[in-house]
Design a protein around this motif. Structure first.
Motif, PDB file in Angstrom:
ATOM      1  N   ALA A   1       0.809  -1.225   0.000  1.00  0.00           N
ATOM      2  CA  ALA A   1       0.000   0.000   0.000  1.00  0.00           C
ATOM      3  C   ALA A   1       0.847   1.283   0.000  1.00  0.00           C
ATOM      4  O   ALA A   1       0.578   2.211  -0.787  1.00  0.00           O
ATOM      5  CB  ALA A   1      -0.959  -0.010   1.186  1.00  0.00           C
ATOM      6  N   PRO A   2       1.896   1.413   0.862  1.00  0.00           N
ATOM      7  CA  PRO A   2       2.701   2.649   0.846  1.00  0.00           C
ATOM      8  C   PRO A   2       3.378   2.902  -0.494  1.00  0.00           C
ATOM      9  O   PRO A   2       3.468   4.043  -0.950  1.00  0.00           O
ATOM     10  CB  PRO A   2       3.741   2.392   1.948  1.00  0.00           C
ATOM     11  N   ILE A   3       3.833   1.805  -1.141  1.00  0.00           N
ATOM     12  CA  ILE A   3       4.496   1.957  -2.443  1.00  0.00           C
ATOM     13  C   ILE A   3       3.509   2.460  -3.484  1.00  0.00           C
ATOM     14  O   ILE A   3       3.797   3.375  -4.257  1.00  0.00           O
ATOM     15  CB  ILE A   3       5.091   0.604  -2.892  1.00  0.00           C
ATOM     16  N   ILE A   4       2.308   1.843  -3.494  1.00  0.00           N
ATOM     17  CA  ILE A   4       1.277   2.281  -4.435  1.00  0.00           C
ATOM     18  C   ILE A   4       0.897   3.732  -4.165  1.00  0.00           C
ATOM     19  O   ILE A   4       0.712   4.534  -5.088  1.00  0.00           O
ATOM     20  CB  ILE A   4       0.041   1.367  -4.334  1.00  0.00           C
ATOM     21  N   GLY A   5       0.789   4.074  -2.865  1.00  0.00           N
ATOM     22  CA  GLY A   5       0.449   5.451  -2.506  1.00  0.00           C
ATOM     23  C   GLY A   5       1.485   6.436  -3.019  1.00  0.00           C
ATOM     24  O   GLY A   5       1.147   7.513  -3.540  1.00  0.00           O
ATOM     25  N   THR A   6       2.774   6.100  -2.886  1.00  0.00           N
ATOM     26  CA  THR A   6       3.849   6.972  -3.357  1.00  0.00           C
ATOM     27  C   THR A   6       3.796   7.135  -4.867  1.00  0.00           C
ATOM     28  O   THR A   6       3.934   8.248  -5.400  1.00  0.00           O
ATOM     29  CB  THR A   6       5.215   6.391  -2.943  1.00  0.00           C
TER      30      THR A   6
ATOM     31  N   PHE B   1       2.488  10.347  -9.681  1.00  0.00           N
ATOM     32  CA  PHE B   1       1.698  10.479 -10.898  1.00  0.00           C
ATOM     33  C   PHE B   1       0.824  11.735 -10.845  1.00  0.00           C
ATOM     34  O   PHE B   1       0.703  12.475 -11.820  1.00  0.00           O
ATOM     35  CB  PHE B   1       0.825   9.239 -11.070  1.00  0.00           C
ATOM     36  N   LYS B   2       0.222  11.979  -9.670  1.00  0.00           N
ATOM     37  CA  LYS B   2      -0.638  13.154  -9.509  1.00  0.00           C
ATOM     38  C   LYS B   2       0.157  14.447  -9.667  1.00  0.00           C
ATOM     39  O   LYS B   2      -0.261  15.376 -10.353  1.00  0.00           O
ATOM     40  CB  LYS B   2      -1.301  13.103  -8.137  1.00  0.00           C
ATOM     41  N   ASP B   3       1.357  14.492  -9.019  1.00  0.00           N
ATOM     42  CA  ASP B   3       2.202  15.687  -9.107  1.00  0.00           C
ATOM     43  C   ASP B   3       2.662  15.923 -10.538  1.00  0.00           C
ATOM     44  O   ASP B   3       2.666  17.061 -11.029  1.00  0.00           O
ATOM     45  CB  ASP B   3       3.406  15.540  -8.177  1.00  0.00           C
ATOM     46  N   SER B   4       3.065  14.850 -11.216  1.00  0.00           N
ATOM     47  CA  SER B   4       3.519  14.978 -12.603  1.00  0.00           C
ATOM     48  C   SER B   4       2.385  15.438 -13.500  1.00  0.00           C
ATOM     49  O   SER B   4       2.576  16.222 -14.433  1.00  0.00           O
ATOM     50  CB  SER B   4       4.059  13.628 -13.103  1.00  0.00           C
TER      51      SER B   4
END
Length: 281
Positions: free
Chosen positions: A236-241, A246-249
């Motif tokens: 979960a933490p990896i997916i969250g990161t 992706f959102k920032d980009s």
């Protein structure tokens, strides 16, 4: 006729024979290919049928295990056996009684048998009226209890209203159970024998084995769920990161609109170069 002339004549007239052989060979080859194709298709169908058969069989086994497990647990709660319970259930269904009502009736009767042995409640009087011993009834299987009570009611010449009243004293207030009692005890006994013949009824040892395996199956499922949950916690933490990156980009690229447009233009331009090169050649 000279031998040479005979040979020459045979050779000269061998055309149709040769053509016939070629035609036969071609037909044989075509037949072989056809049969081979059919056999391959049949093999594929056979493999698919085998897989489907295994899946269906596995589903039936799991379903059967769960059914026997539930029946055995319910039977034990009413001091009966799985065999007796499925026989009673079959007879009740034939009389129009719902399966869940059979279980409730068996549980209520078992409770009233305990009260009657302690000489408390209305059940004690009801058993006295029928000329039955609560202690003896508690010592026989669940299907036979209802069969004996049914016989006693019918021998006493009870009407449906009287049967309903007596069953009410025994804690059984499902009206449809009267229909079962009116059918007589032999109908219940016949249903149990029928379940024996179908293999639906199992003995106590087999029922205990199935319960044990089913419980182990449930624990295995719990273990797999635990593994899946542990993996989810780790991943979960990896997916969250990754999602945050992706959102920032996406924000920086204006939703990737320009980037996608540039990539599309490059693809079209490249295709154009390729088309020009082919045209030149």
């Amino acid at each position: 006729m000279p031998v040479g002339k005979i040979v020459a004549t045979i050779i000269a007239n061998s055309g149709p024979f040769t053509a016939g052989l070629k035609k036969a060979g071609a037909s044989a080859k075509g037949f072989s290919l056809t049969v081979g194709g059919v056999m391959k298709k049949l093999a594929k169908l056979g493999a698919a049928a085998t897989v489907a058969g295994v899946a269906i069989l596995s589903a039936l086994v799991v379903k059967g295990m769960k059914a026997v497990d539930a029946q055995a647990k319910l039977a034990r709660s009413v001091d009966g056996t799985q065999r007796g319970l499925v026989g009673l259930t079959r007879a009740a269904k034939d009389a129009g009684v719902a399966e869940e009502d059979v279980g409730k009736a068996a549980q209520m009767l078992n409770r009233r048998l305990g009260e009657a042995q302690a000489r408390v409640g209305l059940a004690s009087k009801a058993f006295d009226t029928l000329g039955l011993s609560a202690k003896e009834l508690s010592e026989i299987d669940v299907d036979e209890r209802f069969a004996v009570i049914s016989d006693a009611m019918n021998e006493a010449g009870m009407s449906s209203a009287q049967m309903s009243s007596t069953l009410g004293d025994l804690g059984i207030r499902t009206r449809e159970m009267v229909l079962l009692m009116q059918g007589g005890g032999d109908a219940i006994r016949a249903a149990t024998k029928e379940m024996d013949a179908y293999g639906v009824a199992v003995n106590e040892i087999d029922a205990a084995i199935i319960e044990s395996v089913n419980d182990a199956w449930d624990r295995g499922t719990d273990a797999l769920t635990g593994i899946a949950n542990t993996m989810a916690v780790e991943v979960a933490p990896i997916i969250g990161t990754l999602l945050k990156m992706f959102k920032d980009s996406s924000k920086e690229a204006g939703g990737f609109k320009d980037a996608i447009g540039t990539a599309f233009d490059a693809a079209v331009t490249g295709a154009g170069f390729v088309a020009d090169a082919i045209h030149t050649i």
